[in-house]
Design a protein around this motif. Structure first.
Motif, PDB file in Angstrom:
ATOM      1  N   ARG A 130      11.157   6.870   1.704  1.00 51.94           N
ATOM      2  CA  ARG A 130      10.472   7.205   2.952  1.00 51.94           C
ATOM      3  C   ARG A 130      10.578   6.111   4.007  1.00 51.94           C
ATOM      4  N   THR A 131      10.225   4.882   3.619  1.00 52.16           N
ATOM      5  CA  THR A 131      10.115   3.818   4.621  1.00 52.16           C
ATOM      6  C   THR A 131      11.488   3.510   5.225  1.00 52.16           C
ATOM      7  N   ARG A 166      11.909  -5.267   3.296  1.00 52.55           N
ATOM      8  CA  ARG A 166      11.039  -5.020   2.139  1.00 52.55           C
ATOM      9  C   ARG A 166      11.427  -5.993   1.046  1.00 52.55           C
ATOM     10  N   HIS A 218       1.720  -3.715   3.988  1.00 56.48           N
ATOM     11  CA  HIS A 218       2.684  -2.657   4.324  1.00 56.48           C
ATOM     12  C   HIS A 218       2.190  -2.070   5.649  1.00 56.48           C
ATOM     13  N   GLN A 260       2.857   1.453   6.999  1.00 53.31           N
ATOM     14  CA  GLN A 260       2.217   2.491   6.181  1.00 53.31           C
ATOM     15  C   GLN A 260       0.754   2.624   6.586  1.00 53.31           C
ATOM     16  N   ARG A 283       0.093  -2.849  -1.917  1.00 54.55           N
ATOM     17  CA  ARG A 283       0.132  -3.334  -0.520  1.00 54.55           C
ATOM     18  C   ARG A 283      -0.341  -2.244   0.435  1.00 54.55           C
ATOM     19  N   VAL A 284      -0.146  -0.970   0.027  1.00 51.45           N
ATOM     20  CA  VAL A 284      -0.622   0.135   0.873  1.00 51.45           C
ATOM     21  C   VAL A 284      -2.145   0.067   0.978  1.00 51.45           C
ATOM     22  N   ARG A 295      -0.053   5.138  -6.318  1.00 51.74           N
ATOM     23  CA  ARG A 295       0.838   5.166  -7.485  1.00 51.74           C
ATOM     24  C   ARG A 295       0.523   3.973  -8.395  1.00 51.74           C
ATOM     25  N   GLN A 351       1.611   0.942  -9.967  1.00 52.61           N
ATOM     26  CA  GLN A 351       2.746   0.064  -9.630  1.00 52.61           C
ATOM     27  C   GLN A 351       3.222  -0.626 -10.906  1.00 52.61           C
ATOM     28  N   PRO A 390       0.767   7.656  -0.531  1.00 53.26           N
ATOM     29  CA  PRO A 390       1.917   7.133   0.221  1.00 53.26           C
ATOM     30  C   PRO A 390       3.263   7.596  -0.322  1.00 53.26           C
ATOM     31  N   GLY A 391       3.262   8.107  -1.564  1.00 54.88           N
ATOM     32  CA  GLY A 391       4.529   8.446  -2.194  1.00 54.88           C
ATOM     33  C   GLY A 391       5.240   7.163  -2.610  1.00 54.88           C
ATOM     34  N   PRO A 392       6.140   7.201  -3.569  1.00 53.89           N
ATOM     35  CA  PRO A 392       6.478   8.382  -4.347  1.00 53.89           C
ATOM     36  C   PRO A 392       5.339   8.783  -5.287  1.00 53.89           C
TER      37      PRO A 392
END
Ligand code: NCD
Length: 296
Positions: free
Chosen positions: A45-46, A95, A125, A128, A159-160, A214, A216, A254-256
Protein backbone atom coordinates in the motif's frame (compact mmCIF):
# COMPACT_ATOMS: atom_id res chain seq x y z
CA UNK A 1 3.31 17.87 14.52
CA UNK A 2 0.91 20.41 15.92
CA UNK A 3 -2.86 20.27 15.58
CA UNK A 4 -2.68 23.19 13.11
CA UNK A 5 -0.11 21.46 10.89
CA UNK A 6 -2.03 18.16 10.87
CA UNK A 7 -5.34 19.92 10.21
CA UNK A 8 -3.75 21.91 7.40
CA UNK A 9 -2.48 18.72 5.76
CA UNK A 10 -5.85 17.01 6.19
CA UNK A 11 -7.71 19.98 4.68
CA UNK A 12 -5.32 19.96 1.77
CA UNK A 13 -5.70 16.18 1.32
CA UNK A 14 -9.49 16.51 1.44
CA UNK A 15 -9.39 19.13 -1.31
CA UNK A 16 -7.23 16.76 -3.38
CA UNK A 17 -9.52 13.78 -2.83
CA UNK A 18 -11.56 14.41 -5.96
CA UNK A 19 -8.41 14.58 -8.08
CA UNK A 20 -6.40 11.78 -6.47
CA UNK A 21 -8.16 9.09 -8.47
CA UNK A 22 -8.49 10.98 -11.76
CA UNK A 23 -10.46 14.18 -12.24
CA UNK A 24 -8.59 17.42 -12.89
CA UNK A 25 -5.03 16.78 -13.92
CA UNK A 26 -2.51 18.02 -11.38
CA UNK A 27 0.46 16.83 -13.40
CA UNK A 28 1.80 20.36 -13.76
CA UNK A 29 2.17 20.76 -10.02
CA UNK A 30 5.46 18.94 -9.51
CA UNK A 31 6.44 18.29 -13.12
CA UNK A 32 10.19 17.90 -13.55
CA UNK A 33 10.79 16.89 -9.93
CA UNK A 34 11.98 13.41 -9.04
CA UNK A 35 10.71 11.11 -6.30
CA UNK A 36 12.50 7.96 -5.18
CA UNK A 37 10.85 5.28 -3.08
CA UNK A 38 13.60 3.58 -1.10
CA UNK A 39 12.17 0.63 0.80
CA UNK A 40 14.37 -1.50 3.03
CA UNK A 41 11.26 -3.39 4.20
CA UNK A 42 8.30 -4.92 2.39
CA UNK A 43 5.32 -2.79 1.38
CA UNK A 44 2.32 -2.87 -0.94
CA UNK A 45 0.00 0.00 0.00
CA UNK A 46 2.50 2.62 1.13
CA UNK A 47 4.98 2.24 -1.71
CA UNK A 48 2.39 1.97 -4.48
CA UNK A 49 0.35 4.92 -3.24
CA UNK A 50 3.44 7.13 -2.91
CA UNK A 51 4.38 6.14 -6.47
CA UNK A 52 0.92 7.02 -7.77
CA UNK A 53 0.78 10.20 -5.69
CA UNK A 54 4.07 11.36 -7.22
CA UNK A 55 2.94 10.43 -10.74
CA UNK A 56 -0.43 12.18 -10.37
CA UNK A 57 1.52 15.34 -9.47
CA UNK A 58 3.71 14.92 -12.54
CA UNK A 59 6.88 13.67 -10.85
CA UNK A 60 9.35 11.19 -12.29
CA UNK A 61 9.32 8.25 -9.89
CA UNK A 62 12.14 5.83 -9.24
CA UNK A 63 11.35 2.71 -7.22
CA UNK A 64 14.40 1.16 -5.62
CA UNK A 65 13.91 -2.42 -4.54
CA UNK A 66 16.54 -2.97 -1.90
CA UNK A 67 16.39 -6.76 -2.26
CA UNK A 68 18.06 -6.34 -5.69
CA UNK A 69 20.11 -3.17 -4.99
CA UNK A 70 23.79 -2.69 -4.13
CA UNK A 71 23.21 -2.68 -0.37
CA UNK A 72 23.38 -6.44 -0.95
CA UNK A 73 27.02 -5.87 -2.00
CA UNK A 74 27.88 -4.01 1.20
CA UNK A 75 26.98 -0.43 0.28
CA UNK A 76 25.79 1.57 3.31
CA UNK A 77 22.30 3.07 3.41
CA UNK A 78 23.84 6.56 3.38
CA UNK A 79 25.91 5.80 0.27
CA UNK A 80 22.84 4.42 -1.49
CA UNK A 81 20.99 7.65 -0.68
CA UNK A 82 23.84 9.91 -1.82
CA UNK A 83 24.20 7.91 -5.04
CA UNK A 84 20.55 8.40 -5.91
CA UNK A 85 20.72 12.03 -4.85
CA UNK A 86 23.51 12.54 -7.39
CA UNK A 87 21.01 11.51 -10.09
CA UNK A 88 18.83 14.48 -9.16
CA UNK A 89 16.31 12.95 -6.76
CA UNK A 90 14.41 15.74 -4.96
CA UNK A 91 12.56 13.61 -2.43
CA UNK A 92 12.98 10.17 -0.93
CA UNK A 93 10.24 8.09 0.61
CA UNK A 94 12.04 5.76 2.99
CA UNK A 95 10.91 2.69 4.90
CA UNK A 96 13.33 0.98 7.23
CA UNK A 97 13.28 -1.74 9.90
CA UNK A 98 15.41 0.31 12.30
CA UNK A 99 13.95 3.00 14.58
CA UNK A 100 15.42 6.37 13.68
CA UNK A 101 16.89 5.19 10.37
CA UNK A 102 14.97 7.76 8.31
CA UNK A 103 16.10 10.64 10.53
CA UNK A 104 19.70 9.37 10.22
CA UNK A 105 19.42 9.42 6.43
CA UNK A 106 17.89 12.90 6.52
CA UNK A 107 20.94 14.04 8.47
CA UNK A 108 23.31 13.00 5.66
CA UNK A 109 21.07 14.17 2.79
CA UNK A 110 21.78 17.43 0.95
CA UNK A 111 20.11 20.63 2.11
CA UNK A 112 17.60 20.69 -0.74
CA UNK A 113 16.55 17.05 -0.43
CA UNK A 114 13.29 16.06 1.28
CA UNK A 115 12.75 12.80 3.13
CA UNK A 116 9.36 11.32 3.93
CA UNK A 117 9.17 8.63 6.57
CA UNK A 118 7.20 5.64 5.23
CA UNK A 119 7.65 3.72 8.48
CA UNK A 120 10.76 3.20 10.61
CA UNK A 121 10.91 0.24 12.97
CA UNK A 122 8.22 0.56 15.57
CA UNK A 123 8.56 4.34 15.86
CA UNK A 124 6.60 6.31 13.30
CA UNK A 125 4.48 6.02 10.17
CA UNK A 126 3.30 9.60 9.76
CA UNK A 127 1.46 9.37 6.44
CA UNK A 128 -0.44 6.34 7.77
CA UNK A 129 -1.49 8.51 10.71
CA UNK A 130 -2.67 11.17 8.26
CA UNK A 131 -4.59 8.80 6.02
CA UNK A 132 -6.27 7.17 9.01
CA UNK A 133 -7.45 10.61 10.20
CA UNK A 134 -8.64 11.37 6.67
CA UNK A 135 -10.65 8.11 6.60
CA UNK A 136 -12.18 9.00 9.98
CA UNK A 137 -13.03 12.51 8.73
CA UNK A 138 -14.78 11.02 5.70
CA UNK A 139 -17.08 9.19 8.12
CA UNK A 140 -17.43 11.53 11.09
CA UNK A 141 -16.64 15.03 9.77
CA UNK A 142 -13.67 17.27 10.47
CA UNK A 143 -13.96 17.40 14.26
CA UNK A 144 -12.64 14.11 15.67
CA UNK A 145 -12.34 15.34 19.25
CA UNK A 146 -15.52 13.68 20.54
CA UNK A 147 -14.77 10.23 19.12
CA UNK A 148 -14.32 7.21 21.34
CA UNK A 149 -11.45 5.23 19.83
CA UNK A 150 -9.83 1.91 20.75
CA UNK A 151 -6.54 0.62 19.36
CA UNK A 152 -6.38 -3.16 19.65
CA UNK A 153 -3.59 -5.67 19.17
CA UNK A 154 0.17 -5.54 18.89
CA UNK A 155 0.63 -1.95 20.02
CA UNK A 156 4.13 -2.60 21.34
CA UNK A 157 5.60 -3.21 17.87
CA UNK A 158 3.34 -0.91 15.87
CA UNK A 159 4.53 2.34 14.28
CA UNK A 160 0.97 2.80 12.98
CA UNK A 161 -0.36 2.84 16.55
CA UNK A 162 2.24 5.44 17.57
CA UNK A 163 1.42 7.75 14.66
CA UNK A 164 -2.34 7.29 15.16
CA UNK A 165 -2.04 8.04 18.89
CA UNK A 166 -0.03 11.17 18.11
CA UNK A 167 -2.55 12.35 15.50
CA UNK A 168 -5.63 11.58 17.60
CA UNK A 169 -4.23 13.32 20.66
CA UNK A 170 -3.12 16.34 18.62
CA UNK A 171 -6.64 16.54 17.17
CA UNK A 172 -8.15 16.64 20.64
CA UNK A 173 -9.43 13.07 21.03
CA UNK A 174 -9.60 12.36 24.76
CA UNK A 175 -11.33 8.96 24.88
CA UNK A 176 -8.56 6.75 23.52
CA UNK A 177 -8.20 3.22 24.86
CA UNK A 178 -5.34 0.79 24.34
CA UNK A 179 -6.06 -2.92 24.38
CA UNK A 180 -3.92 -5.99 23.78
CA UNK A 181 -2.34 -8.97 25.49
CA UNK A 182 0.06 -7.68 28.17
CA UNK A 183 3.03 -9.09 26.20
CA UNK A 184 2.11 -6.81 23.27
CA UNK A 185 1.35 -3.62 25.18
CA UNK A 186 3.84 -0.73 25.22
CA UNK A 187 5.84 0.01 28.36
CA UNK A 188 3.69 1.66 31.04
CA UNK A 189 5.89 4.76 30.86
CA UNK A 190 5.27 5.30 27.14
CA UNK A 191 1.66 6.48 27.18
CA UNK A 192 1.04 7.25 30.85
CA UNK A 193 -2.10 9.30 30.14
CA UNK A 194 -3.92 6.69 28.04
CA UNK A 195 -6.46 4.20 29.37
CA UNK A 196 -5.40 0.56 29.09
CA UNK A 197 -8.17 -2.03 29.08
CA UNK A 198 -7.29 -5.72 29.16
CA UNK A 199 -10.58 -7.24 28.01
CA UNK A 200 -11.37 -6.45 24.38
CA UNK A 201 -15.16 -6.59 24.88
CA UNK A 202 -14.82 -3.83 27.44
CA UNK A 203 -12.27 -1.77 25.46
CA UNK A 204 -14.43 -1.53 22.33
CA UNK A 205 -17.76 -0.90 24.09
CA UNK A 206 -19.45 2.18 22.63
CA UNK A 207 -16.48 3.04 20.37
CA UNK A 208 -16.86 5.06 17.18
CA UNK A 209 -13.66 3.62 15.77
CA UNK A 210 -11.65 0.52 16.55
CA UNK A 211 -8.20 0.41 14.98
CA UNK A 212 -7.06 -3.20 14.64
CA UNK A 213 -3.36 -3.95 14.21
CA UNK A 214 -1.42 -6.76 12.58
CA UNK A 215 0.73 -9.00 14.76
CA UNK A 216 4.21 -7.71 13.85
CA UNK A 217 5.83 -11.12 14.04
CA UNK A 218 8.94 -9.86 12.22
CA UNK A 219 9.59 -7.52 15.18
CA UNK A 220 8.75 -10.02 17.93
CA UNK A 221 10.82 -12.29 20.03
CA UNK A 222 9.47 -15.84 20.02
CA UNK A 223 6.54 -16.77 22.17
CA UNK A 224 4.81 -13.43 22.79
CA UNK A 225 1.52 -14.86 21.52
CA UNK A 226 0.27 -18.29 22.67
CA UNK A 227 -1.40 -19.44 19.43
CA UNK A 228 -3.10 -17.60 16.60
CA UNK A 229 -6.42 -19.26 17.49
CA UNK A 230 -6.15 -18.10 21.10
CA UNK A 231 -5.16 -14.63 19.94
CA UNK A 232 -8.20 -14.36 17.68
CA UNK A 233 -10.43 -15.54 20.51
CA UNK A 234 -9.04 -12.96 22.96
CA UNK A 235 -8.27 -9.99 20.65
CA UNK A 236 -9.79 -10.65 17.24
CA UNK A 237 -12.61 -8.55 15.78
CA UNK A 238 -15.56 -10.70 14.75
CA UNK A 239 -19.25 -10.10 14.01
CA UNK A 240 -20.28 -10.65 17.62
CA UNK A 241 -17.80 -8.07 18.93
CA UNK A 242 -18.77 -5.58 16.23
CA UNK A 243 -22.17 -5.30 17.94
CA UNK A 244 -20.46 -3.81 21.01
CA UNK A 245 -19.39 -0.65 19.12
CA UNK A 246 -21.46 2.50 18.90
CA UNK A 247 -24.15 1.93 16.19
CA UNK A 248 -22.17 4.29 13.91
CA UNK A 249 -18.87 2.62 14.81
CA UNK A 250 -16.33 1.54 12.21
CA UNK A 251 -13.33 -0.77 12.10
CA UNK A 252 -9.96 0.24 10.68
CA UNK A 253 -6.84 -1.79 9.91
CA UNK A 254 -3.71 -0.46 8.16
CA UNK A 255 -3.22 -3.71 6.27
CA UNK A 256 -1.90 -6.15 5.41
CA UNK A 257 -4.69 -7.98 7.23
CA UNK A 258 -4.44 -11.53 8.47
CA UNK A 259 -7.96 -12.86 8.15
CA UNK A 260 -8.95 -14.98 11.13
CA UNK A 261 -5.98 -13.73 13.18
CA UNK A 262 -6.82 -10.07 13.96
CA UNK A 263 -10.04 -9.70 12.05
CA UNK A 264 -12.77 -11.99 10.72
CA UNK A 265 -13.42 -11.90 6.97
CA UNK A 266 -17.07 -10.95 7.60
CA UNK A 267 -15.91 -7.77 9.39
CA UNK A 268 -13.05 -6.91 7.02
CA UNK A 269 -15.36 -7.18 4.01
CA UNK A 270 -18.47 -5.85 5.74
CA UNK A 271 -20.18 -2.44 5.58
CA UNK A 272 -18.53 -1.15 8.76
CA UNK A 273 -15.01 -1.76 7.57
CA UNK A 274 -13.03 1.35 6.58
CA UNK A 275 -10.06 -0.70 5.36
CA UNK A 276 -10.35 0.06 1.64
CA UNK A 277 -11.36 3.64 2.39
CA UNK A 278 -8.06 3.95 4.29
CA UNK A 279 -6.22 2.68 1.21
CA UNK A 280 -8.06 5.17 -1.00
CA UNK A 281 -7.22 8.01 1.41
CA UNK A 282 -3.52 7.13 1.12
CA UNK A 283 -3.30 8.84 -2.26
CA UNK A 284 -4.58 12.34 -1.36
CA UNK A 285 -2.80 12.18 2.02
CA UNK A 286 0.52 11.45 0.30
CA UNK A 287 -0.11 13.98 -2.46
CA UNK A 288 -0.69 16.59 0.26
CA UNK A 289 2.55 15.63 1.99
CA UNK A 290 4.52 15.85 -1.28
CA UNK A 291 3.01 19.22 -2.16
CA UNK A 292 3.68 20.57 1.32
CA UNK A 293 7.36 19.67 1.02
CA UNK A 294 8.06 20.34 -2.63
CA UNK A 295 5.73 23.01 -3.98
CA UNK A 296 7.50 26.27 -4.56
C1 NCD B 1 1.88 -1.05 8.20
C2 NCD B 1 3.36 -0.90 8.35
O1 NCD B 1 4.15 -1.32 7.51
O2 NCD B 1 3.71 -0.34 9.38
N1 NCD B 1 1.44 -1.28 6.90
C3 NCD B 1 1.11 -0.19 6.15
O3 NCD B 1 1.93 0.67 5.91
N2 NCD B 1 -0.16 -0.09 5.73
C4 NCD B 1 1.28 -1.99 9.16
C5 NCD B 1 1.75 -3.41 9.14
O4 NCD B 1 2.68 -3.80 8.46
O5 NCD B 1 1.14 -4.18 9.88
Amino acid sequence: MSRERITGLLDRAEALMAHAHGGVSLREKLAGRTLCTLFFEASTRTRCSFQLAGQRLGMDVLNVDISTASTKKGETDADTLRTLEAMGVDAFVVRHARDGAVADLAAVAGAGTSLLNAGDGRSDHPTQGLLDMLALRSRFGADLSALRVAIVGDIRHSRVARSDIHALQALGCTDLRLCGPSSLMPEATEFPDLVRVDAMDEAIAGCHAVIMLRLQRERMEQGLVPSLEDYFRSHGMDGRRLLRLDPTGVVLHPGPINRGVEIAAEVADGPRSLILKQVACGLPARMAALLELLEG
